[in-house]
Design a protein around this motif. Sequence first.
Motif, PDB file in Angstrom:
ATOM      1  N   VAL A   1     -34.259   0.864  24.823  1.00 27.50           N
ATOM      2  CA  VAL A   1     -33.046   1.192  25.574  1.00 27.50           C
ATOM      3  C   VAL A   1     -33.493   1.992  26.784  1.00 27.50           C
ATOM      4  O   VAL A   1     -34.411   2.817  26.682  1.00 27.50           O
ATOM      5  CB  VAL A   1     -32.083   2.034  24.704  1.00 27.50           C
ATOM      6  CG1 VAL A   1     -30.880   2.487  25.513  1.00 27.50           C
ATOM      7  CG2 VAL A   1     -31.625   1.225  23.489  1.00 27.50           C
ATOM      8  N   PHE A   2     -32.871   1.699  27.935  1.00 35.27           N
ATOM      9  CA  PHE A   2     -33.231   2.443  29.132  1.00 35.27           C
ATOM     10  C   PHE A   2     -32.240   3.591  29.326  1.00 35.27           C
ATOM     11  O   PHE A   2     -31.043   3.362  29.486  1.00 35.27           O
ATOM     12  CB  PHE A   2     -33.232   1.513  30.348  1.00 35.27           C
ATOM     13  CG  PHE A   2     -33.796   2.155  31.571  1.00 35.27           C
ATOM     14  CD1 PHE A   2     -35.177   2.305  31.732  1.00 35.27           C
ATOM     15  CD2 PHE A   2     -32.953   2.642  32.573  1.00 35.27           C
ATOM     16  CE1 PHE A   2     -35.704   2.918  32.866  1.00 35.27           C
ATOM     17  CE2 PHE A   2     -33.484   3.250  33.704  1.00 35.27           C
ATOM     18  CZ  PHE A   2     -34.851   3.399  33.849  1.00 35.27           C
ATOM     19  N   LEU A   3     -32.744   4.830  29.266  1.00 31.45           N
ATOM     20  CA  LEU A   3     -31.871   5.997  29.369  1.00 31.45           C
ATOM     21  C   LEU A   3     -31.936   6.599  30.764  1.00 31.45           C
ATOM     22  O   LEU A   3     -33.021   6.801  31.303  1.00 31.45           O
ATOM     23  CB  LEU A   3     -32.295   7.078  28.365  1.00 31.45           C
ATOM     24  CG  LEU A   3     -32.235   6.724  26.875  1.00 31.45           C
ATOM     25  CD1 LEU A   3     -32.597   7.947  26.042  1.00 31.45           C
ATOM     26  CD2 LEU A   3     -30.849   6.206  26.496  1.00 31.45           C
ATOM     27  N   LYS A   4     -30.789   6.908  31.302  1.00 33.39           N
ATOM     28  CA  LYS A   4     -30.756   7.513  32.628  1.00 33.39           C
ATOM     29  C   LYS A   4     -29.999   8.832  32.573  1.00 33.39           C
ATOM     30  O   LYS A   4     -28.862   8.887  32.079  1.00 33.39           O
ATOM     31  CB  LYS A   4     -30.069   6.543  33.596  1.00 33.39           C
ATOM     32  CG  LYS A   4     -30.199   6.949  35.023  1.00 33.39           C
ATOM     33  CD  LYS A   4     -30.540   5.754  35.901  1.00 33.39           C
ATOM     34  CE  LYS A   4     -30.868   6.227  37.298  1.00 33.39           C
ATOM     35  NZ  LYS A   4     -31.269   5.145  38.163  1.00 33.39           N
TER      36      LYS A   4
ATOM     37  N   MET B   1     -33.557   6.607  42.906  1.00 29.34           N
ATOM     38  CA  MET B   1     -32.431   7.276  43.559  1.00 29.34           C
ATOM     39  C   MET B   1     -32.592   8.794  43.408  1.00 29.34           C
ATOM     40  O   MET B   1     -32.884   9.293  42.343  1.00 29.34           O
ATOM     41  CB  MET B   1     -31.138   6.836  42.880  1.00 29.34           C
ATOM     42  CG  MET B   1     -29.923   7.293  43.622  1.00 29.34           C
ATOM     43  SD  MET B   1     -28.500   6.191  43.384  1.00 29.34           S
ATOM     44  CE  MET B   1     -28.409   6.014  41.627  1.00 29.34           C
ATOM     45  N   LYS B   2     -32.399   9.498  44.520  1.00 26.20           N
ATOM     46  CA  LYS B   2     -32.547  10.946  44.451  1.00 26.20           C
ATOM     47  C   LYS B   2     -31.196  11.644  44.405  1.00 26.20           C
ATOM     48  O   LYS B   2     -30.203  11.153  44.958  1.00 26.20           O
ATOM     49  CB  LYS B   2     -33.337  11.456  45.665  1.00 26.20           C
ATOM     50  CG  LYS B   2     -34.841  11.538  45.393  1.00 26.20           C
ATOM     51  CD  LYS B   2     -35.550  12.314  46.483  1.00 26.20           C
ATOM     52  CE  LYS B   2     -35.059  13.750  46.599  1.00 26.20           C
ATOM     53  NZ  LYS B   2     -35.657  14.461  47.738  1.00 26.20           N
TER      54      LYS B   2
ATOM     55  N   ALA C   1     -26.993   4.717  28.919  1.00 26.00           N
ATOM     56  CA  ALA C   1     -27.958   3.862  28.214  1.00 26.00           C
ATOM     57  C   ALA C   1     -27.747   2.432  28.701  1.00 26.00           C
ATOM     58  O   ALA C   1     -26.693   1.845  28.470  1.00 26.00           O
ATOM     59  CB  ALA C   1     -27.730   3.963  26.704  1.00 26.00           C
ATOM     60  N   GLU C   2     -28.743   1.895  29.387  1.00 21.01           N
ATOM     61  CA  GLU C   2     -28.634   0.524  29.897  1.00 21.01           C
ATOM     62  C   GLU C   2     -29.356  -0.428  28.948  1.00 21.01           C
ATOM     63  O   GLU C   2     -30.447  -0.126  28.473  1.00 21.01           O
ATOM     64  CB  GLU C   2     -29.275   0.425  31.287  1.00 21.01           C
ATOM     65  CG  GLU C   2     -28.619   1.344  32.295  1.00 21.01           C
ATOM     66  CD  GLU C   2     -29.390   1.385  33.625  1.00 21.01           C
ATOM     67  OE1 GLU C   2     -30.217   0.479  33.877  1.00 21.01           O
ATOM     68  OE2 GLU C   2     -29.170   2.339  34.395  1.00 21.01           O
TER      69      GLU C   2
ATOM     70  N   LEU D   1     -30.810  11.836  37.655  1.00 24.83           N
ATOM     71  CA  LEU D   1     -30.809  10.401  37.958  1.00 24.83           C
ATOM     72  C   LEU D   1     -32.151   9.751  37.606  1.00 24.83           C
ATOM     73  O   LEU D   1     -32.464   8.659  38.079  1.00 24.83           O
ATOM     74  CB  LEU D   1     -30.420  10.125  39.421  1.00 24.83           C
ATOM     75  CG  LEU D   1     -29.067  10.722  39.868  1.00 24.83           C
ATOM     76  CD1 LEU D   1     -28.859  10.513  41.362  1.00 24.83           C
ATOM     77  CD2 LEU D   1     -27.902  10.102  39.088  1.00 24.83           C
ATOM     78  N   GLU D   2     -32.948  10.424  36.767  1.00 21.44           N
ATOM     79  CA  GLU D   2     -34.217   9.861  36.303  1.00 21.44           C
ATOM     80  C   GLU D   2     -33.994   8.988  35.074  1.00 21.44           C
ATOM     81  O   GLU D   2     -33.161   9.303  34.221  1.00 21.44           O
ATOM     82  CB  GLU D   2     -35.182  10.982  35.911  1.00 21.44           C
ATOM     83  CG  GLU D   2     -35.692  11.792  37.092  1.00 21.44           C
ATOM     84  CD  GLU D   2     -36.305  13.112  36.638  1.00 21.44           C
ATOM     85  OE1 GLU D   2     -36.785  13.835  37.515  1.00 21.44           O
ATOM     86  OE2 GLU D   2     -36.274  13.410  35.420  1.00 21.44           O
ATOM     87  N   GLY D   3     -34.805   7.917  34.998  1.00 28.86           N
ATOM     88  CA  GLY D   3     -34.679   7.025  33.859  1.00 28.86           C
ATOM     89  C   GLY D   3     -35.962   6.912  33.060  1.00 28.86           C
ATOM     90  O   GLY D   3     -37.040   7.207  33.569  1.00 28.86           O
TER      91      GLY D   3
END
Lengths: 480, 480
Positions: free
Chosen positions: B363-366, B1-2, B351-352, B371-373
């Motif tokens: 942990v997936f950080l966005k 997503m941009k 944090a997803e 909007l970068e993960g």
Amino acid sequence: MKVSRQKWSSNFSEWFDRVLSEAEIYDYGRYPVKGVGVWMPYGFKIRQNIINLIRRLLDETGHEEVLFPLLVPEDLLRKESEHVKGFEREVFWVTKGGEEELELKLALRPTSEVAITFMESLWLKGYSQLPKKFYQIVSVFRYETKATRPMIRVRELTTFKEAHTVHMTYEEAAKQVEEAVQIYSKFFDTLGIPYLISRRPEWDKFAGAEYTIAFDTLMPDGRALQIGTAHHLGQHFTKAMDYKVTKADNTSDYPHQTSYGISDRVVATVIALHGDDHGPVLPPSIAPVLVVIIPIPAKDEQTQAKLLEFARQINSTLNSAGISSVLDGSDERTPGEKYYYWEMRGVPIRAEIGPRELDNDTVFLKRRDTLEGKSVKRDELVPAIRETLATIQKDLAERAWRDFKERVKRFEDIQGVKKYLSERGGIAEVPWCGSETCGLKVEEEVQARVLGSPLIPNGEGKCVICGRGAKNSLRVAKTY
Amino acid sequence: MKVSRQKWSSNFSEWFDRVLSEAEIYDYGRYPVKGVGVWMPYGFKIRQNIINLIRRLLDETGHEEVLFPLLVPEDLLRKESEHVKGFEREVFWVTKGGEEELELKLALRPTSEVAITFMESLWLKGYSQLPKKFYQIVSVFRYETKATRPMIRVRELTTFKEAHTVHMTYEEAAKQVEEAVQIYSKFFDTLGIPYLISRRPEWDKFAGAEYTIAFDTLMPDGRALQIGTAHHLGQHFTKAMDYKVTKADNTSDYPHQTSYGISDRVVATVIALHGDDHGPVLPPSIAPVLVVIIPIPAKDEQTQAKLLEFARQINSTLNSAGISSVLDGSDERTPGEKYYYWEMRGVPIRAEIGPRELDNDTVFLKRRDTLEGKSVKRDELVPAIRETLATIQKDLAERAWRDFKERVKRFEDIQGVKKYLSERGGIAEVPWCGSETCGLKVEEEVQARVLGSPLIPNGEGKCVICGRGAKNSLRVAKTY
């Protein structure tokens, strides 16, 4: 030196005015508007610490802080008829903007029930959003016609903490009033302020409430002071404003509300209750400065330089340990003048450092509350100060509660009450049949005010007015 | 997503109103008094963090916080004639208390110079008490006749931080203005807000000032917004109120003063400048929540339970590390709905945690801003988050400054300015002879407002109006 509380108790009013001014807490009576005061830097810090304390207690219990407008339009204020009747004689009205007359008068909020209920009706529409607890800390305004007194009866209450909650049922709102009572109890306990919790009589409840629970304390002159109230508002405001909430079964109903408040009076009480003839004694829980370090001048310059260096080290040791301290190292005042200055500001501990302390690697600590001193080894200083602060905190509360309890007395006849209240002041408790007639009669007979009754009824004895069996006690006092 | 900033920049006004309402920051336009807003809990926290920031900067530099009354009597407000002329069309007047007409009208303070000078004349009588620096954070009132806008042009400014200082000489007061400029620069830097510092032209300085230094920024729509001002008041107020201070040589003189202020506009700017089409992006320096943890539902219950437990542990790890985080673990909303909700609230990091993260102990950080993960190992989480927060903080400021600098343009002719300001907005700088006539002519020609001139004069070029050699640049913009 022994603690004296002669001036403090025998001429409290003068003592209080002098402390506010000399300790640079609150400048009152000089700003050219009647009944308003100016918070000076030291007073502002005391007030801020007290605010932070109640903020923490409210945040911990799920209250959310908000900020509502000062101005309440006349038609909104008039929505709840009991409420406006209770306040309208005391409302300041804005009627002009620039040169224009406003179409609708705007009240300076005397309290915010109607303003907040109005917004709640937009925000909280379904049962799943309840309960909801808001609070704000703001100035409110009362055009007082009685004699004003600094912090105690003012026209601008600058430290009005008002909480407002919304619930689906009467019972939940009643439980919320209990939570409020618990929060305030904890709050006053942390400040070492003793209190009685009374249910205000029907004829003296908040305008627009089902019932009012109040906290009263006693000032040194024996007069009672209301320091906190909590109101069950029932559906009074939600009905008046036709505000309904959708329930789980998809029907809708008027929610129930509570509100509870404290004011500048809490600051007044903290200063007043722990005082003595030297000034106030601030509880460590809210004192802006916990320890003042005062160097005692040495005769020779070399010792003096070492001594000042020692004092600086002590100051930085305390600050690193998170103990708020001030080093008063100026040459311009004598130690005696410094003692006076910091005693008047109620700083809990004074640390004196002179040639003897330098030689022995000790610090001489003096408690502000008892005026007792003791020598402490430098490497034991931080724990010793922590312990002393805790002791002062405890002792202040105990002394205040002792003073208070001595002045709450039970009587079985009205003559005893009359004599007691006119001689020493205090709070008198008498058996009461529960009727408004007898309650008002008590007020008339003893020329004092009914505070209300204990939350757990005490049915002992016979009504002091009509002689019927008592349903509860009635508390009565001369009040502010 | 941009990241898209289409809606944000092309219809900023709509974007801003929507953000304030949807993110539950500030309820505007529904309370039944024109030009006032309600701070909702989330907005209140943002505002409080911003207040704490400026408080810290002021306390560190020896400013003392005080609290003055809201009401200013008419005769006091009229003491300084320039001052009252500047404000009197905008003053709300209290004329009634209860049913009584007041003998003297009381103004809701539009600012507090006269009230504070009055008390200073009682408090500060000798040179040794100076310099003195006070500040307060209060509501002030302006009966605005222009169109009001949430936070930006309101009738009750609820977050007016006004500082007031007293000095023995003109030069010391001038230095104080420089200190104020430094403090505000640091403050805006911490918020990632770009600005130009201008000396306001003579015809637009503060009413009752020698000169005014102002901070202006640019909103996304290209209009300039004044976000802070500092005034050298000279002896205007002290002379008007006949307030003298005793000097070292025992003569006495009128002291010099400064005042400087910021308002709710700072909050508006923080929200506005770092936004995109998803809503605002709060700088970590003031975001109430730094990390929101969102569990991604697993297919089987057992994994789901483990996953929630994992999320809880992460939440407590972050909180222990002093990183303010929230776990949004409710079943009632989908992850997508939660993303939307927290993006709209501008939380810097999401944090997803889903089945994949559980398997890999990651942990997936966005990042909210780009909007970068990226995936981060659990035991590297705290340092990774700290670093990411610092990067976001830095990047937000850089992006905002880049946007800003692109829109500050120099022109040598008035036609270019006219075209530029009407097309894109921004700030135009032109050479100027220094005369008021030419300055006002610029305003008239381009239908915009002169912001003033750089503090260090730039004498290049020829005045765009009269063609004489320039004495300085003139900055001009469409303003709020």
